[in-house]
Scaffold this motif. Sequence first.
Motif, PDB file in Angstrom:
ATOM      1  N   CYS A 140       9.282   2.771  -6.550  1.00  0.00           N
ATOM      2  CA  CYS A 140       9.304   2.755  -5.075  1.00  0.00           C
ATOM      3  C   CYS A 140      10.615   1.453  -4.721  1.00  0.00           C
ATOM      4  O   CYS A 140      10.494   0.586  -4.536  1.00  0.00           O
ATOM      5  CB  CYS A 140       8.303   1.953  -4.310  1.00  0.00           C
ATOM      6  SG  CYS A 140       6.850   2.986  -4.556  1.00  0.00           S
ATOM      7  N   GLN A 141      11.803   2.069  -4.949  1.00  0.00           N
ATOM      8  CA  GLN A 141      12.893   1.251  -4.946  1.00  0.00           C
ATOM      9  C   GLN A 141      14.103   1.321  -3.517  1.00  0.00           C
ATOM     10  O   GLN A 141      14.981   0.740  -3.383  1.00  0.00           O
ATOM     11  CB  GLN A 141      13.750   1.217  -5.993  1.00  0.00           C
ATOM     12  CG  GLN A 141      13.193   0.590  -7.146  1.00  0.00           C
ATOM     13  CD  GLN A 141      12.858  -1.035  -7.120  1.00  0.00           C
ATOM     14  OE1 GLN A 141      13.889  -1.517  -6.937  1.00  0.00           O
ATOM     15  NE2 GLN A 141      11.721  -1.382  -7.263  1.00  0.00           N
ATOM     16  N   GLN A 142      13.789   2.798  -3.123  1.00  0.00           N
ATOM     17  CA  GLN A 142      14.658   3.097  -1.894  1.00  0.00           C
ATOM     18  C   GLN A 142      14.291   2.715  -0.745  1.00  0.00           C
ATOM     19  O   GLN A 142      13.116   2.970  -0.369  1.00  0.00           O
ATOM     20  CB  GLN A 142      15.019   4.722  -2.143  1.00  0.00           C
ATOM     21  CG  GLN A 142      15.847   5.154  -0.945  1.00  0.00           C
ATOM     22  CD  GLN A 142      17.246   4.748  -1.122  1.00  0.00           C
ATOM     23  OE1 GLN A 142      17.812   4.791  -2.167  1.00  0.00           O
ATOM     24  NE2 GLN A 142      17.794   4.113   0.020  1.00  0.00           N
TER      25      GLN A 142
ATOM     26  N   LYS B  90       0.787  -1.259   0.028  1.00  0.00           N
ATOM     27  CA  LYS B  90      -0.009   0.087  -0.206  1.00  0.00           C
ATOM     28  C   LYS B  90       0.993   1.125   0.026  1.00  0.00           C
ATOM     29  O   LYS B  90       2.027   1.279   0.670  1.00  0.00           O
ATOM     30  CB  LYS B  90      -1.109  -0.009   1.203  1.00  0.00           C
ATOM     31  CG  LYS B  90      -1.939   1.238   1.191  1.00  0.00           C
ATOM     32  CD  LYS B  90      -2.775   1.112   2.394  1.00  0.00           C
ATOM     33  CE  LYS B  90      -3.645   2.404   2.475  1.00  0.00           C
ATOM     34  NZ  LYS B  90      -4.753   2.423   3.615  1.00  0.00           N
ATOM     35  N   GLU B  91       0.575   2.110  -0.758  1.00  0.00           N
ATOM     36  CA  GLU B  91       1.379   3.491  -0.895  1.00  0.00           C
ATOM     37  C   GLU B  91       0.566   4.684  -0.110  1.00  0.00           C
ATOM     38  O   GLU B  91      -0.505   4.688   0.133  1.00  0.00           O
ATOM     39  CB  GLU B  91       1.438   3.716  -2.487  1.00  0.00           C
ATOM     40  CG  GLU B  91       2.243   2.840  -3.260  1.00  0.00           C
ATOM     41  CD  GLU B  91       2.387   2.900  -4.737  1.00  0.00           C
ATOM     42  OE1 GLU B  91       2.355   4.255  -4.983  1.00  0.00           O
ATOM     43  OE2 GLU B  91       2.301   2.077  -5.368  1.00  0.00           O
TER      44      GLU B  91
ATOM     45  N   ASN C 159       8.483  11.937   0.533  1.00  0.00           N
ATOM     46  CA  ASN C 159       7.283  12.336   0.649  1.00  0.00           C
ATOM     47  C   ASN C 159       6.321  11.109   0.294  1.00  0.00           C
ATOM     48  O   ASN C 159       5.074  11.217   0.664  1.00  0.00           O
ATOM     49  CB  ASN C 159       6.788  13.435  -0.185  1.00  0.00           C
ATOM     50  CG  ASN C 159       7.420  14.869   0.221  1.00  0.00           C
ATOM     51  OD1 ASN C 159       7.038  15.148   1.311  1.00  0.00           O
ATOM     52  ND2 ASN C 159       8.329  15.187  -0.427  1.00  0.00           N
ATOM     53  N   TYR C 160       6.657  10.070  -0.444  1.00  0.00           N
ATOM     54  CA  TYR C 160       5.679   9.155  -0.757  1.00  0.00           C
ATOM     55  C   TYR C 160       6.259   7.822  -0.285  1.00  0.00           C
ATOM     56  O   TYR C 160       7.587   7.444  -0.554  1.00  0.00           O
ATOM     57  CB  TYR C 160       5.567   8.963  -2.235  1.00  0.00           C
ATOM     58  CG  TYR C 160       5.040  10.403  -2.757  1.00  0.00           C
ATOM     59  CD1 TYR C 160       3.757  10.690  -2.762  1.00  0.00           C
ATOM     60  CD2 TYR C 160       5.892  11.312  -3.582  1.00  0.00           C
ATOM     61  CE1 TYR C 160       3.266  11.948  -3.313  1.00  0.00           C
ATOM     62  CE2 TYR C 160       5.571  12.470  -4.082  1.00  0.00           C
ATOM     63  CZ  TYR C 160       4.272  12.785  -3.799  1.00  0.00           C
ATOM     64  OH  TYR C 160       3.730  14.253  -4.336  1.00  0.00           O
ATOM     65  N   VAL C 161       5.684   7.169   0.185  1.00  0.00           N
ATOM     66  CA  VAL C 161       6.155   5.789   0.882  1.00  0.00           C
ATOM     67  C   VAL C 161       5.482   4.618   0.606  1.00  0.00           C
ATOM     68  O   VAL C 161       4.074   4.594   0.560  1.00  0.00           O
ATOM     69  CB  VAL C 161       6.489   6.018   2.391  1.00  0.00           C
ATOM     70  CG1 VAL C 161       6.471   4.498   3.063  1.00  0.00           C
ATOM     71  CG2 VAL C 161       7.496   7.127   2.899  1.00  0.00           C
ATOM     72  N   LEU C 162       5.904   3.278   0.390  1.00  0.00           N
ATOM     73  CA  LEU C 162       5.338   2.082   0.231  1.00  0.00           C
ATOM     74  C   LEU C 162       5.599   1.061   1.537  1.00  0.00           C
ATOM     75  O   LEU C 162       6.759   1.062   1.885  1.00  0.00           O
ATOM     76  CB  LEU C 162       5.804   1.731  -1.147  1.00  0.00           C
ATOM     77  CG  LEU C 162       5.123   0.104  -1.429  1.00  0.00           C
ATOM     78  CD1 LEU C 162       4.764   0.073  -2.987  1.00  0.00           C
ATOM     79  CD2 LEU C 162       6.055  -0.827  -1.036  1.00  0.00           C
ATOM     80  N   LEU C 163       4.419   0.697   1.706  1.00  0.00           N
ATOM     81  CA  LEU C 163       4.675  -0.639   3.011  1.00  0.00           C
ATOM     82  C   LEU C 163       4.264  -1.805   2.291  1.00  0.00           C
ATOM     83  O   LEU C 163       3.257  -2.120   1.672  1.00  0.00           O
ATOM     84  CB  LEU C 163       3.525  -0.289   4.013  1.00  0.00           C
ATOM     85  CG  LEU C 163       3.542  -1.431   5.127  1.00  0.00           C
ATOM     86  CD1 LEU C 163       4.727  -1.526   5.712  1.00  0.00           C
ATOM     87  CD2 LEU C 163       2.241  -1.250   6.087  1.00  0.00           C
TER      88      LEU C 163
ATOM     89  N   LEU D 205       9.528  -0.671   4.383  1.00  0.00           N
ATOM     90  CA  LEU D 205       9.250   0.503   4.051  1.00  0.00           C
ATOM     91  C   LEU D 205       9.944   0.921   2.736  1.00  0.00           C
ATOM     92  O   LEU D 205      11.256   0.621   3.148  1.00  0.00           O
ATOM     93  CB  LEU D 205       9.169   1.402   5.178  1.00  0.00           C
ATOM     94  CG  LEU D 205       7.976   1.785   6.222  1.00  0.00           C
ATOM     95  CD1 LEU D 205       8.278   2.796   7.002  1.00  0.00           C
ATOM     96  CD2 LEU D 205       6.505   1.778   5.464  1.00  0.00           C
ATOM     97  N   PHE D 206       9.197   1.446   1.788  1.00  0.00           N
ATOM     98  CA  PHE D 206      10.140   1.858   0.585  1.00  0.00           C
ATOM     99  C   PHE D 206       9.781   3.418   0.218  1.00  0.00           C
ATOM    100  O   PHE D 206       8.513   3.813   0.414  1.00  0.00           O
ATOM    101  CB  PHE D 206      10.020   0.959  -0.638  1.00  0.00           C
ATOM    102  CG  PHE D 206      10.829  -0.200  -0.373  1.00  0.00           C
ATOM    103  CD1 PHE D 206      12.045  -0.633  -1.196  1.00  0.00           C
ATOM    104  CD2 PHE D 206      10.154  -1.414   0.009  1.00  0.00           C
ATOM    105  CE1 PHE D 206      12.578  -1.666  -0.969  1.00  0.00           C
ATOM    106  CE2 PHE D 206      10.604  -2.502   0.112  1.00  0.00           C
ATOM    107  CZ  PHE D 206      11.924  -2.865  -0.347  1.00  0.00           C
TER     108      PHE D 206
END
Length: 347
Positions: free
Chosen positions: A120-122, A65-66, A150-154, A99-100
């Motif tokens: 979302c690679q970092q 989820k982003e 500012n944008y994060v993926l779990l 978390l990315f």
Amino acid sequence: MRHLWKVAALVGVSLFITCTVLASISTVILQSSVRETAELESWEFEGFTFNHHVLPSEKDSFICKEFDLDYTKQAPIHGIAFKAVPGSQDPELILQMRLFACDSIGKKGYYHCEATPAHCQQLIFSWVPGQSDFILPSVVGIPFGPRGFNYVLLQVHYDTVLFETVDNSGVVITLTNLLRPFDAGYLLVGPASSNISIPAKQTEFVVSGDCPSSSIASIINNIPDKNSMKVLASFPFAHRLATSVSTSLVRGGSIYNNLNPNANYTFGSTGYSSSSAVILPGDQLITKCTYNTMSANSTTTGGYDQSSELCFNFLLYYPFGPSRCEGNLPTNLPASSSRKRKSVIIL
């Protein structure tokens, strides 16, 4: 005249008491204000959470989820501590949470994501069962806001879900507006998963990949006013057949430092390990993984599902510049260096 002295004395005592009380009140107000300011200097952010997400019955799944962190665009802040909060009723269901950082919001809602999407690679944080809270050293923080993320993926990796289950897992980040001296981030090193091929019935099969000196020099050149980078911790990542994961710093053709001396690896329980190494232009990083495939009946290839294998090491370092470095090398490593090491100070 005696009465006048008594009156003056009483007035003086009253003034002294009044000033003392006022000073005490001012001190209490000031202390309260300081406490309130201090409370605003760091806070816990609980927004990276699966909110009553219903998991269907399925085997070995990755759900993503982003999130859009609107308020962090207003001022620079640092993430200084990370805590995973598994939210499933079955504690053994969750194999990993990560978390990315993302370049933008690509998808809305929950979706399957065996491999994290290209935007979302970092890596920001990774957790496996048994791992304690991760607190960064006082000189660094993970950057958020205008000059950070500012944008994060779990991403949550689940074991086999036998029946429909509700999950509320997430990650809590301690944020601060008192910026640390340096931004920190992760460098991904290891062989490209697309080139991993491990034959069956092997007790110690080795796969290795390098981050060559040209790539190291390019990363350091992109860090303003710096001529080195310092590694603070490592997080190895492989699957069930891996028995060890290690990254060696090669300098002048010899192994100069092992970034995670305890290379033993157990899937689902090996987490962060502290490290201390300064990487200079001209250095090389070699990541090596060892696998036991005696339980396998066919060749195991590289991939993110549990029937495949990986060989990665995420190195927490500073000063930070977004990067990753994957490659492949023969399995032979240089001999360890016997030369005296020189102290290097990173400024």
